[in-house]
Design an enzyme around this catalytic site. Sequence first.
Site, PDB file in Angstrom:
ATOM      1  N   GLN A  32       0.837  -1.195   0.000  1.00 11.47           N
ATOM      2  CA  GLN A  32       0.000   0.000   0.000  1.00 11.47           C
ATOM      3  C   GLN A  32       0.875   1.250   0.000  1.00 11.47           C
ATOM      4  O   GLN A  32       1.667   1.473   0.920  1.00 11.47           O
ATOM      5  CB  GLN A  32      -0.943   0.029   1.197  1.00 11.47           C
ATOM      6  CG  GLN A  32      -1.990   1.138   1.074  1.00 11.47           C
ATOM      7  CD  GLN A  32      -2.902   1.236   2.273  1.00 11.47           C
ATOM      8  OE1 GLN A  32      -2.459   1.589   3.353  1.00 11.47           O
ATOM      9  NE2 GLN A  32      -4.187   0.955   2.074  1.00 11.47           N
ATOM     10  N   TYR A  70      -6.203  10.975   4.250  1.00 11.05           N
ATOM     11  CA  TYR A  70      -4.819  11.275   3.879  1.00 11.05           C
ATOM     12  C   TYR A  70      -4.779  12.083   2.586  1.00 11.05           C
ATOM     13  O   TYR A  70      -5.807  12.553   2.109  1.00 11.05           O
ATOM     14  CB  TYR A  70      -4.018   9.977   3.813  1.00 11.05           C
ATOM     15  CG  TYR A  70      -3.951   9.286   5.164  1.00 11.05           C
ATOM     16  CD1 TYR A  70      -3.391   9.926   6.270  1.00 11.05           C
ATOM     17  CD2 TYR A  70      -4.508   8.016   5.358  1.00 11.05           C
ATOM     18  CE1 TYR A  70      -3.367   9.321   7.520  1.00 11.05           C
ATOM     19  CE2 TYR A  70      -4.491   7.408   6.604  1.00 11.05           C
ATOM     20  CZ  TYR A  70      -3.914   8.062   7.683  1.00 11.05           C
ATOM     21  OH  TYR A  70      -3.891   7.471   8.923  1.00 11.05           O
TER      22      TYR A  70
END
Length: 384
Positions: free
Chosen positions: A119, A205
């Site tokens: 990720q 984020y």
Amino acid sequence: MLTQTTVKNQNAAVIDGSSSTPTLFTPARLGDLHLPNRIVMAPMSRARSSQPGDIPNALMAEYYAQRATAGLIVSEATQISRQGQGYSFTPGIYRQEQIAGWRLVTDAVHAVGGRIFLQLWHVGRVSHSVFQDGAAPVAPSAIQPRGTQVWIVGDDGVGRMVDCPTPRALSREEIQDVINDFRQGAANAMAAGFDGVEIHGGNGYLIDQFLRTVSNPRTDEYGGSIENRTRFLLQLSAAVADEIGADKVGVRLAPYITFKDMAEPQIAPTILHAAAALDKIGIAYIHLSEADWDDAPTIPEQFRHDLRAVYHGQLIVAGRYDQARAARILEEGLADLVAFGRPFVANPDLPRRLAENLPLAEFDGARLFGGDAGGYTDYPALAD
């Protein structure tokens, strides 16, 4: 390469000659990968990288290898640059030492027959000046995320939650630099032996910050309209797909998550627009991160159907799923794979326990982040 025709409604399509409704234990395909089941180990930050340098290590390799019976493992969030870091001890993928450390992990997972994606992560404003060489974190706009904290380990070795400061806005040129960092991070992941990458586009984020009007009031081509607010995600997804192949790329999105000061009235049409464009890029999957706390907003059923209508690749869902709930969403055709997070912490053999209806162990929440093997690799698998 996995085409839209191949993957469209694969939940109800032929899998190795069978047209039966899939279960958690039905094999599946993801690009060139053959998955033995539809159980995904969700990305979970554990903050066990070696210091200094945020370097993956042998302990992490053991941890992931223990859980390699998952159909797919998605690694913990991994910063693509020093600028992209927001918490202590999270691993990176931008230095040669980090690439070598991740190679320990991928070799260990592959040695026992597993599959693993990395990720890719940039936290944006969810950071602190301690990770930015004393400067402010970066974001689409200079808006402080109210009530948002990050975990920082001080010189005394003690971790503390600290408020995020006001960030500074990225320039157009810096946005291109971040896109290039994602592209290079994907290339580094492949050099480290990963089977693919997942772009972290959710949970408040950096990419998520661009998607939402509450964190992105920019007036240039990266703010304002839905087309503009999704531009950053789509440009970097196209760059990553161009670098390693679209069939090795997934994107995680979190439309109805509101923490980190991210409540967004326009999020559903924004995500659906992004999903339709990601479908054209041809990425392997979208990973839908659902809120998993007690009073969290739920994903409307209509949104799930709308997402299926515009995106024809594989859909992974994650967010407090148990076996019964997972079975229902697979049967309804609204997901192709189901990700489990917390259950994998204390149950390294989770697929077997689910398949055989064996009891699940409880994890120790006090030992989730940082530390050694305790609360990490010392959870036993059940004896045969």
